[in-house]
Design a protein around this motif. Structure first.
Motif, PDB file in Angstrom:
ATOM      1  N   GLY A   1      40.192  30.843  43.916  1.00 56.59           N
ATOM      2  CA  GLY A   1      40.253  31.411  45.050  1.00 56.59           C
ATOM      3  C   GLY A   1      39.378  30.925  46.244  1.00 56.59           C
ATOM      4  N   ASN A   2      38.755  31.555  47.133  1.00 56.07           N
ATOM      5  CA  ASN A   2      38.038  31.414  48.387  1.00 56.07           C
ATOM      6  C   ASN A   2      36.586  31.204  48.019  1.00 56.07           C
ATOM      7  OD1 ASN A   2      37.471  33.969  48.093  1.00 56.07           O
ATOM      8  ND2 ASN A   2      38.042  34.609  50.147  1.00 56.07           N
ATOM      9  N   ALA A   3      36.226  30.808  46.850  1.00 51.05           N
ATOM     10  CA  ALA A   3      34.898  30.597  46.567  1.00 51.05           C
ATOM     11  C   ALA A   3      33.985  29.898  47.252  1.00 51.05           C
ATOM     12  CB  ALA A   3      34.608  30.140  44.908  1.00 51.05           C
TER      13      ALA A   3
ATOM     14  N   LEU B   1      33.066  31.991  50.121  1.00 46.31           N
ATOM     15  CA  LEU B   1      31.788  32.894  49.734  1.00 46.31           C
ATOM     16  C   LEU B   1      30.546  32.098  49.503  1.00 46.31           C
ATOM     17  CD1 LEU B   1      34.163  35.033  47.072  1.00 46.31           C
ATOM     18  CD2 LEU B   1      33.741  35.261  49.514  1.00 46.31           C
TER      19      LEU B   1
ATOM     20  N   TYR C   1      35.351  38.384  50.747  1.00 47.28           N
ATOM     21  CA  TYR C   1      34.996  38.943  49.302  1.00 47.28           C
ATOM     22  C   TYR C   1      35.941  39.935  48.932  1.00 47.28           C
ATOM     23  CZ  TYR C   1      30.335  37.216  48.833  1.00 47.28           C
ATOM     24  OH  TYR C   1      29.288  36.427  48.689  1.00 47.28           O
TER      25      TYR C   1
ATOM     26  N   TYR D   1      38.792  37.822  47.783  1.00 48.99           N
ATOM     27  CA  TYR D   1      38.558  37.487  46.502  1.00 48.99           C
ATOM     28  C   TYR D   1      38.855  38.438  45.243  1.00 48.99           C
ATOM     29  CZ  TYR D   1      36.100  35.012  42.546  1.00 48.99           C
ATOM     30  OH  TYR D   1      35.812  34.263  41.364  1.00 48.99           O
ATOM     31  N   CYS D   2      37.968  39.688  45.641  1.00 48.53           N
ATOM     32  CA  CYS D   2      38.061  40.865  44.601  1.00 48.53           C
ATOM     33  C   CYS D   2      39.608  41.341  44.441  1.00 48.53           C
ATOM     34  CB  CYS D   2      37.300  41.996  45.049  1.00 48.53           C
ATOM     35  SG  CYS D   2      35.309  41.452  44.979  1.00 48.53           S
TER      36      CYS D   2
ATOM     37  N   ASN E   1      42.124  39.480  44.483  1.00 38.89           N
ATOM     38  CA  ASN E   1      42.790  38.621  43.562  1.00 38.89           C
ATOM     39  C   ASN E   1      42.463  38.366  41.889  1.00 38.89           C
ATOM     40  OD1 ASN E   1      44.928  36.786  43.603  1.00 38.89           O
ATOM     41  ND2 ASN E   1      43.445  35.052  44.054  1.00 38.89           N
ATOM     42  N   GLN E   2      41.225  39.364  41.485  1.00 30.93           N
ATOM     43  CA  GLN E   2      40.378  39.071  40.388  1.00 30.93           C
ATOM     44  C   GLN E   2      41.133  39.393  39.218  1.00 30.93           C
ATOM     45  OE1 GLN E   2      36.671  40.585  40.706  1.00 30.93           O
ATOM     46  NE2 GLN E   2      35.707  38.854  39.406  1.00 30.93           N
TER      47      GLN E   2
ATOM     48  N   GLN F   1      43.175  36.315  38.678  1.00 28.93           N
ATOM     49  CA  GLN F   1      42.608  35.168  38.089  1.00 28.93           C
ATOM     50  C   GLN F   1      42.252  35.455  36.608  1.00 28.93           C
ATOM     51  OE1 GLN F   1      38.956  35.862  40.457  1.00 28.93           O
ATOM     52  NE2 GLN F   1      39.120  33.644  41.080  1.00 28.93           N
TER      53      GLN F   1
END
Length: 191
Positions: free
Chosen positions: A30-32, A35, A73, A76-77, A79-80, A83
């Motif tokens: 993702g976009n870690a 983050l 965030y 990201y969440c 897409n969890q 993932q």
């Protein structure tokens, strides 16, 4: 959190990407990177406040300022769930599974499962309201920071709500997509 996020980004990401060139890196990580940058800026602001005054009177202003920038965030969440499914798919192939297990067993990864690193951002978001609430609970009723701390708590709670809603929305969309595929297959059988 920042140290573990660095392990996720600096240890797992390059090793998995270079060893498994066919993976969907953006889906898995993702976009870690974004983050980590946001988190480092947040931590730097907190450390700067601490350097100016060891007995910090408030951090609410810092929280409010940074939470406004934490929208990545939510992405990201959201897409969890995907993932997790993608990681399970990767683990179903022996070569991938072996590599991931070897990385997890290394000292650099603290011998923790890769899944735990995937969950870090969501865990961070769910802990923020607890921390701000604890700070708010320790303030005297007549504290000049009571209102700004309540505002900070409202801001982090709103962020967590958006994270949760995003994750649920994507899950519902996937369910709908699967139902449509199933319906399409039934029509093909009827012909």
């Amino acid at each position: 959190y920042n140290a573990d996020l660095a392990i996720f980004v600096d240890f797992f990401k390059p090793r998995i990407a270079s060893s498994l060139p066919d993976i969907d890196e953006s889906l898995l990580f993702g976009n870690a990177l974004i983050l980590r940058e946001l988190s480092n800026k947040f931590l730097a602001a907190l450390k700067e406040r601490l350097q100016h005054n060891v007995c910090m009177e408030t951090i609410s202003d810092i929280i409010i300022e940074h939470v406004k920038k934490f929208e990545p965030y939510v992405a990201y969440c959201r897409n969890q769930n995907r993932q997790g499914k993608y990681l399970a798919e990767l683990r179903s192939e022996q070569t991938n599974s072996t590599l991931i297990r070897q990385l997890e067993a290394s000292a650099e990864a603290k011998m923790l499962p890769f899944d735990s690193y995937l969950l870090l951002p969501m865990q961070r978001m769910t802990r923020l309201p607890l921390l701000v609430s604890a700070v708010k609970g320790r303030l005297d009723d007549d504290s000049p920071y009571k209102e700004s701390t309540k505002e900070a708590l409202d801001a982090v709670q709103s962020l967590v709500l958006r994270c949760n809603e995003g994750a649920r929305l994507l899950e519902k969309m996937e369910e709908l997509e699967n139902a449509m595929k199933f319906h399409k297959n039934i029509k093909q059988i009827d012909r």
